[in-house]
Design a protein around this motif. Structure first.
Motif, PDB file in Angstrom:
ATOM      1  N   GLN A 116      26.335  68.048  80.422  1.00 63.20           N
ATOM      2  CA  GLN A 116      27.542  67.884  80.875  1.00 63.20           C
ATOM      3  C   GLN A 116      28.229  68.793  79.720  1.00 63.20           C
ATOM      4  OE1 GLN A 116      29.300  64.523  82.628  1.00 63.20           O
ATOM      5  NE2 GLN A 116      27.159  63.572  82.724  1.00 63.20           N
ATOM      6  N   TRP A 117      29.540  69.493  79.920  1.00 57.62           N
ATOM      7  CA  TRP A 117      30.356  69.837  79.036  1.00 57.62           C
ATOM      8  C   TRP A 117      31.612  69.292  79.149  1.00 57.62           C
ATOM      9  CZ3 TRP A 117      29.539  73.327  74.995  1.00 57.62           C
ATOM     10  CH2 TRP A 117      28.205  73.849  74.938  1.00 57.62           C
ATOM     11  N   TYR A 118      32.217  68.787  78.131  1.00 60.75           N
ATOM     12  CA  TYR A 118      33.698  68.208  77.958  1.00 60.75           C
ATOM     13  C   TYR A 118      34.533  69.086  77.011  1.00 60.75           C
ATOM     14  CZ  TYR A 118      31.798  63.878  80.443  1.00 60.75           C
ATOM     15  OH  TYR A 118      31.037  63.101  81.092  1.00 60.75           O
ATOM     16  N   ARG A 119      35.785  69.017  77.372  1.00 63.13           N
ATOM     17  CA  ARG A 119      36.873  69.525  76.364  1.00 63.13           C
ATOM     18  C   ARG A 119      37.736  68.327  75.761  1.00 63.13           C
ATOM     19  NH1 ARG A 119      40.596  72.852  79.710  1.00 63.13           N
ATOM     20  NH2 ARG A 119      41.834  70.793  79.828  1.00 63.13           N
ATOM     21  N   GLN A 120      38.038  68.544  74.654  1.00 60.70           N
ATOM     22  CA  GLN A 120      38.961  67.659  73.977  1.00 60.70           C
ATOM     23  C   GLN A 120      40.100  68.249  73.222  1.00 60.70           C
ATOM     24  OE1 GLN A 120      37.433  65.083  70.894  1.00 60.70           O
ATOM     25  NE2 GLN A 120      38.453  63.145  71.740  1.00 60.70           N
TER      26      GLN A 120
ATOM     27  N   LEU B 299      37.558  75.524  69.339  1.00 61.57           N
ATOM     28  CA  LEU B 299      37.893  76.730  69.624  1.00 61.57           C
ATOM     29  C   LEU B 299      39.163  76.915  69.622  1.00 61.57           C
ATOM     30  CD1 LEU B 299      37.232  79.494  71.256  1.00 61.57           C
ATOM     31  CD2 LEU B 299      38.056  78.217  73.543  1.00 61.57           C
ATOM     32  N   SER B 300      39.667  78.080  68.925  1.00 61.96           N
ATOM     33  CA  SER B 300      40.885  78.600  68.963  1.00 61.96           C
ATOM     34  C   SER B 300      41.036  80.039  69.461  1.00 61.96           C
ATOM     35  CB  SER B 300      41.423  78.725  67.376  1.00 61.96           C
ATOM     36  OG  SER B 300      41.142  77.444  66.624  1.00 61.96           O
TER      37      SER B 300
ATOM     38  N   LEU C   6      38.692  62.792  76.682  1.00 61.12           N
ATOM     39  CA  LEU C   6      37.750  63.887  77.241  1.00 61.12           C
ATOM     40  C   LEU C   6      37.998  64.340  78.472  1.00 61.12           C
ATOM     41  CD1 LEU C   6      34.524  62.246  76.105  1.00 61.12           C
ATOM     42  CD2 LEU C   6      35.611  64.193  74.948  1.00 61.12           C
ATOM     43  N   VAL C   7      38.075  65.517  78.671  1.00 59.15           N
ATOM     44  CA  VAL C   7      38.168  66.106  80.123  1.00 59.15           C
ATOM     45  C   VAL C   7      36.795  66.766  80.544  1.00 59.15           C
ATOM     46  CG1 VAL C   7      39.299  68.003  81.391  1.00 59.15           C
ATOM     47  CG2 VAL C   7      40.694  66.662  79.610  1.00 59.15           C
ATOM     48  N   HIS C   8      36.230  66.463  81.475  1.00 62.71           N
ATOM     49  CA  HIS C   8      35.003  66.586  82.150  1.00 62.71           C
ATOM     50  C   HIS C   8      35.256  68.211  82.859  1.00 62.71           C
ATOM     51  CE1 HIS C   8      31.759  67.034  84.907  1.00 62.71           C
ATOM     52  NE2 HIS C   8      31.139  66.320  83.967  1.00 62.71           N
ATOM     53  N   LEU C   9      34.313  69.094  82.260  1.00 62.80           N
ATOM     54  CA  LEU C   9      34.540  70.507  82.669  1.00 62.80           C
ATOM     55  C   LEU C   9      33.392  70.757  83.926  1.00 62.80           C
ATOM     56  CD1 LEU C   9      34.880  72.238  79.092  1.00 62.80           C
ATOM     57  CD2 LEU C   9      36.617  71.634  81.048  1.00 62.80           C
TER      58      LEU C   9
ATOM     59  N   SER D 272      40.003  84.172  77.935  1.00 63.12           N
ATOM     60  CA  SER D 272      40.609  82.695  77.484  1.00 63.12           C
ATOM     61  C   SER D 272      42.177  82.988  77.507  1.00 63.12           C
ATOM     62  CB  SER D 272      39.946  82.646  76.047  1.00 63.12           C
ATOM     63  OG  SER D 272      40.389  83.829  75.466  1.00 63.12           O
ATOM     64  N   ARG D 273      42.678  81.814  77.458  1.00 64.49           N
ATOM     65  CA  ARG D 273      43.875  81.610  77.254  1.00 64.49           C
ATOM     66  C   ARG D 273      44.343  80.408  76.104  1.00 64.49           C
ATOM     67  NH1 ARG D 273      44.221  79.474  83.551  1.00 64.49           N
ATOM     68  NH2 ARG D 273      43.755  81.410  84.517  1.00 64.49           N
ATOM     69  N   ALA D 274      45.654  80.673  75.690  1.00 67.22           N
ATOM     70  CA  ALA D 274      45.990  79.874  74.325  1.00 67.22           C
ATOM     71  C   ALA D 274      45.918  78.424  74.950  1.00 67.22           C
ATOM     72  CB  ALA D 274      47.397  80.117  73.976  1.00 67.22           C
ATOM     73  N   ALA D 275      45.894  78.185  76.097  1.00 66.92           N
ATOM     74  CA  ALA D 275      45.755  76.701  76.416  1.00 66.92           C
ATOM     75  C   ALA D 275      44.069  76.112  76.498  1.00 66.92           C
ATOM     76  CB  ALA D 275      46.173  76.550  77.744  1.00 66.92           C
ATOM     77  N   ASP D 276      43.256  77.045  76.421  1.00 70.35           N
ATOM     78  CA  ASP D 276      41.815  76.755  76.025  1.00 70.35           C
ATOM     79  C   ASP D 276      41.490  76.254  74.653  1.00 70.35           C
ATOM     80  OD1 ASP D 276      40.865  79.613  78.156  1.00 70.35           O
ATOM     81  OD2 ASP D 276      41.492  77.530  78.834  1.00 70.35           O
ATOM     82  N   THR D 277      42.389  76.432  73.818  1.00 72.83           N
ATOM     83  CA  THR D 277      42.530  75.898  72.465  1.00 72.83           C
ATOM     84  C   THR D 277      41.849  74.418  72.485  1.00 72.83           C
ATOM     85  OG1 THR D 277      43.681  77.412  71.516  1.00 72.83           O
ATOM     86  CG2 THR D 277      43.363  75.561  70.235  1.00 72.83           C
TER      87      THR D 277
END
Lengths: 116, 111
Positions: free
Chosen positions: B33-37, B107-108, B43-46, B79-84
Protein backbone atom coordinates in the motif's frame (compact mmCIF):
# COMPACT_ATOMS: atom_id res chain seq x y z
CA UNK A 1 -14.67 3.11 4.03
CA UNK A 2 -14.10 1.97 7.58
CA UNK A 3 -13.28 4.58 10.16
CA UNK A 4 -10.84 4.48 13.02
CA UNK A 5 -11.13 7.27 15.55
CA UNK A 6 -8.20 8.23 17.74
CA UNK A 7 -8.39 10.58 20.67
CA UNK A 8 -6.96 12.96 21.68
CA UNK A 9 -5.38 14.47 18.58
CA UNK A 10 -2.83 16.27 20.68
CA UNK A 11 -1.83 16.37 24.32
CA UNK A 12 0.73 18.21 26.40
CA UNK A 13 1.64 16.70 29.73
CA UNK A 14 4.18 17.21 32.47
CA UNK A 15 7.11 14.90 32.86
CA UNK A 16 6.27 12.00 35.16
CA UNK A 17 2.56 11.92 34.43
CA UNK A 18 0.67 9.32 32.41
CA UNK A 19 -1.29 9.83 29.24
CA UNK A 20 -3.97 7.60 27.77
CA UNK A 21 -4.69 7.48 24.04
CA UNK A 22 -7.83 5.81 22.72
CA UNK A 23 -8.36 4.12 19.40
CA UNK A 24 -11.81 3.07 18.29
CA UNK A 25 -12.99 1.23 15.21
CA UNK A 26 -16.34 2.81 14.45
CA UNK A 27 -17.99 0.51 11.97
CA UNK A 28 -16.19 -2.79 12.06
CA UNK A 29 -14.84 -5.24 14.58
CA UNK A 30 -11.11 -5.06 14.99
CA UNK A 31 -9.80 -8.14 16.70
CA UNK A 32 -6.33 -6.78 16.12
CA UNK A 33 -5.10 -3.23 16.42
CA UNK A 34 -1.61 -1.89 15.96
CA UNK A 35 0.21 1.01 17.59
CA UNK A 36 2.89 2.98 15.82
CA UNK A 37 5.20 5.79 16.85
CA UNK A 38 6.67 8.37 14.53
CA UNK A 39 9.46 10.78 15.39
CA UNK A 40 9.94 13.94 13.33
CA UNK A 41 11.07 13.36 9.76
CA UNK A 42 11.05 9.62 10.30
CA UNK A 43 8.80 6.77 9.29
CA UNK A 44 6.22 4.93 11.34
CA UNK A 45 7.67 2.30 13.61
CA UNK A 46 5.48 -0.49 14.92
CA UNK A 47 5.37 -0.53 18.70
CA UNK A 48 2.96 -3.32 19.47
CA UNK A 49 0.16 -5.50 18.24
CA UNK A 50 -2.94 -5.44 20.37
CA UNK A 51 -5.24 -8.45 20.39
CA UNK A 52 -8.72 -8.29 21.85
CA UNK A 53 -8.90 -10.10 25.14
CA UNK A 54 -5.25 -10.98 25.39
CA UNK A 55 -1.89 -9.40 26.11
CA UNK A 56 -0.28 -7.19 23.54
CA UNK A 57 2.78 -8.27 21.64
CA UNK A 58 5.54 -5.68 21.78
CA UNK A 59 8.25 -5.06 19.26
CA UNK A 60 11.84 -5.37 20.32
CA UNK A 61 13.02 -2.33 22.23
CA UNK A 62 9.55 -1.18 23.28
CA UNK A 63 9.07 -1.25 27.05
CA UNK A 64 5.81 -2.99 27.84
CA UNK A 65 5.70 -1.56 31.35
CA UNK A 66 5.99 1.95 29.98
CA UNK A 67 3.55 1.62 27.12
CA UNK A 68 0.52 -0.15 28.51
CA UNK A 69 -1.89 -1.46 25.93
CA UNK A 70 -5.40 -2.63 26.68
CA UNK A 71 -7.74 -4.10 24.11
CA UNK A 72 -10.80 -4.99 26.15
CA UNK A 73 -13.36 -4.91 23.35
CA UNK A 74 -13.55 -5.46 19.62
CA UNK A 75 -13.81 -1.75 18.99
CA UNK A 76 -11.48 -0.15 21.51
CA UNK A 77 -7.77 -0.27 22.23
CA UNK A 78 -5.94 2.10 24.53
CA UNK A 79 -2.29 3.02 24.83
CA UNK A 80 -1.14 4.51 28.11
CA UNK A 81 2.24 6.17 28.25
CA UNK A 82 3.24 5.87 31.89
CA UNK A 83 5.63 8.21 33.66
CA UNK A 84 6.13 10.13 30.45
CA UNK A 85 9.44 11.85 29.76
CA UNK A 86 10.40 14.39 27.11
CA UNK A 87 11.94 11.64 24.97
CA UNK A 88 8.48 10.07 24.72
CA UNK A 89 7.30 13.12 22.81
CA UNK A 90 6.23 11.78 19.47
CA UNK A 91 3.34 11.17 17.09
CA UNK A 92 1.41 8.03 18.03
CA UNK A 93 -0.90 6.40 15.48
CA UNK A 94 -3.18 3.41 15.82
CA UNK A 95 -4.32 1.12 13.06
CA UNK A 96 -7.02 -1.49 12.82
CA UNK A 97 -7.78 -4.21 10.37
CA UNK A 98 -10.95 -6.08 9.62
CA UNK A 99 -9.57 -9.58 9.44
CA UNK A 100 -12.58 -10.83 7.49
CA UNK A 101 -11.90 -8.46 4.62
CA UNK A 102 -8.52 -8.38 2.95
CA UNK A 103 -8.33 -4.66 2.41
CA UNK A 104 -6.33 -1.69 3.47
CA UNK A 105 -5.46 -1.07 7.07
CA UNK A 106 -7.32 1.86 8.58
CA UNK A 107 -5.50 4.45 10.60
CA UNK A 108 -6.53 6.85 13.30
CA UNK A 109 -5.78 10.52 12.97
CA UNK A 110 -2.79 10.26 15.27
CA UNK A 111 -1.96 11.83 18.63
CA UNK A 112 0.79 14.39 19.01
CA UNK A 113 2.25 13.92 22.49
CA UNK A 114 4.46 16.61 23.94
CA UNK A 115 6.01 15.99 27.33
CA UNK A 116 7.36 19.09 29.06
CA UNK B 1 11.61 -3.73 12.01
CA UNK B 2 11.73 -1.57 8.93
CA UNK B 3 11.22 -3.63 5.83
CA UNK B 4 10.79 -1.18 3.01
CA UNK B 5 13.25 1.24 1.57
CA UNK B 6 12.09 4.12 -0.54
CA UNK B 7 14.13 6.09 -2.94
CA UNK B 8 14.73 8.82 -3.37
CA UNK B 9 14.57 10.03 0.23
CA UNK B 10 13.70 13.48 -1.04
CA UNK B 11 12.47 14.71 -4.38
CA UNK B 12 11.90 18.25 -5.57
CA UNK B 13 10.12 18.94 -8.85
CA UNK B 14 8.28 21.70 -10.66
CA UNK B 15 4.52 21.77 -10.81
CA UNK B 16 3.28 19.85 -13.83
CA UNK B 17 6.16 17.40 -13.86
CA UNK B 18 5.80 13.74 -13.00
CA UNK B 19 7.13 12.32 -9.74
CA UNK B 20 8.32 8.75 -9.40
CA UNK B 21 9.06 7.12 -6.09
CA UNK B 22 10.37 3.62 -5.62
CA UNK B 23 10.00 1.15 -2.80
CA UNK B 24 11.82 -2.10 -2.16
CA UNK B 25 11.00 -4.72 0.41
CA UNK B 26 12.61 -7.85 1.71
CA UNK B 27 10.08 -10.63 2.26
CA UNK B 28 7.07 -12.09 0.46
CA UNK B 29 4.02 -9.90 0.79
CA UNK B 30 0.25 -10.09 0.76
CA UNK B 31 -0.48 -6.47 -0.16
CA UNK B 32 1.54 -3.36 -0.75
CA UNK B 33 0.00 0.00 0.00
CA UNK B 34 1.02 3.58 -0.57
CA UNK B 35 0.18 6.36 1.87
CA UNK B 36 0.63 10.11 1.90
CA UNK B 37 1.31 12.15 4.99
CA UNK B 38 1.30 15.90 5.17
CA UNK B 39 3.63 17.38 7.73
CA UNK B 40 2.47 16.59 11.25
CA UNK B 41 -0.76 15.01 10.09
CA UNK B 42 -2.24 11.54 9.80
CA UNK B 43 -1.95 9.10 6.95
CA UNK B 44 -4.00 9.24 3.80
CA UNK B 45 -4.43 5.94 2.01
CA UNK B 46 -3.64 6.26 -1.69
CA UNK B 47 -3.73 2.86 -3.27
CA UNK B 48 -3.49 -0.84 -2.47
CA UNK B 49 -1.97 -3.36 -4.84
CA UNK B 50 -2.20 -7.06 -4.17
CA UNK B 51 0.69 -9.44 -4.62
CA UNK B 52 -0.92 -10.97 -7.72
CA UNK B 53 -1.39 -7.59 -9.40
CA UNK B 54 1.22 -5.80 -11.47
CA UNK B 55 -0.22 -2.36 -12.03
CA UNK B 56 -2.97 -0.16 -10.69
CA UNK B 57 -4.25 3.29 -11.50
CA UNK B 58 -6.19 5.80 -9.49
CA UNK B 59 -6.61 9.26 -10.95
CA UNK B 60 -3.14 10.74 -11.38
CA UNK B 61 -1.56 7.86 -9.52
CA UNK B 62 -0.02 4.79 -11.08
CA UNK B 63 1.46 2.01 -8.99
CA UNK B 64 3.46 -0.92 -10.26
CA UNK B 65 4.53 -4.02 -8.40
CA UNK B 66 7.32 -6.39 -9.36
CA UNK B 67 7.33 -9.26 -6.91
CA UNK B 68 10.33 -10.89 -8.57
CA UNK B 69 12.38 -7.80 -7.73
CA UNK B 70 10.46 -7.11 -4.52
CA UNK B 71 9.86 -3.56 -5.59
CA UNK B 72 7.08 -1.11 -6.30
CA UNK B 73 6.88 2.33 -7.82
CA UNK B 74 4.45 5.19 -7.37
CA UNK B 75 4.07 7.64 -10.22
CA UNK B 76 2.24 10.90 -9.73
CA UNK B 77 1.52 12.57 -13.04
CA UNK B 78 1.06 16.28 -13.62
CA UNK B 79 2.07 17.08 -10.08
CA UNK B 80 0.55 19.96 -8.14
CA UNK B 81 1.82 22.01 -5.24
CA UNK B 82 -0.79 20.26 -3.09
CA UNK B 83 0.99 16.96 -3.72
CA UNK B 84 3.82 18.17 -1.49
CA UNK B 85 3.98 15.58 1.30
CA UNK B 86 5.81 12.49 2.47
CA UNK B 87 4.94 9.26 0.72
CA UNK B 88 5.31 5.84 2.32
CA UNK B 89 4.97 2.34 1.04
CA UNK B 90 3.81 -0.30 3.48
CA UNK B 91 3.61 -4.06 3.19
CA UNK B 92 1.98 -6.88 5.06
CA UNK B 93 2.31 -10.62 4.95
CA UNK B 94 -1.36 -11.45 5.54
CA UNK B 95 -4.69 -9.78 6.19
CA UNK B 96 -4.27 -9.53 9.94
CA UNK B 97 -0.62 -8.63 10.25
CA UNK B 98 0.69 -5.12 10.83
CA UNK B 99 1.85 -2.95 8.01
CA UNK B 100 5.58 -2.42 7.89
CA UNK B 101 6.50 0.99 6.55
CA UNK B 102 9.35 2.13 4.41
CA UNK B 103 11.40 5.17 5.30
CA UNK B 104 9.42 7.40 2.97
CA UNK B 105 10.07 9.94 0.25
CA UNK B 106 9.62 13.64 0.96
CA UNK B 107 8.18 15.20 -2.18
CA UNK B 108 8.27 18.94 -2.76
CA UNK B 109 6.33 20.31 -5.70
CA UNK B 110 7.30 23.86 -6.50
CA UNK B 111 4.70 26.10 -8.05
Amino acid sequence: GAVVSQHPSWVICKSGTSVKIECRSLDFQATTMFWYRQFPKQSLMLMATSNEGSKATYEQGVEKDKFLINHASLTLSTLTVTSAHPEDSSFYICSARDIYVNTEAFFGQGTRLTVV
Amino acid sequence: SQQGEEDPQALSIQEGENATMNCSYKTSINNLQWYRQNSGRGLVHLILIRSNEREKHSGRLRVTLDTSKKSSSLLITASRAADTASYFCATDTSGNTPLVFGKGTRLSVIA
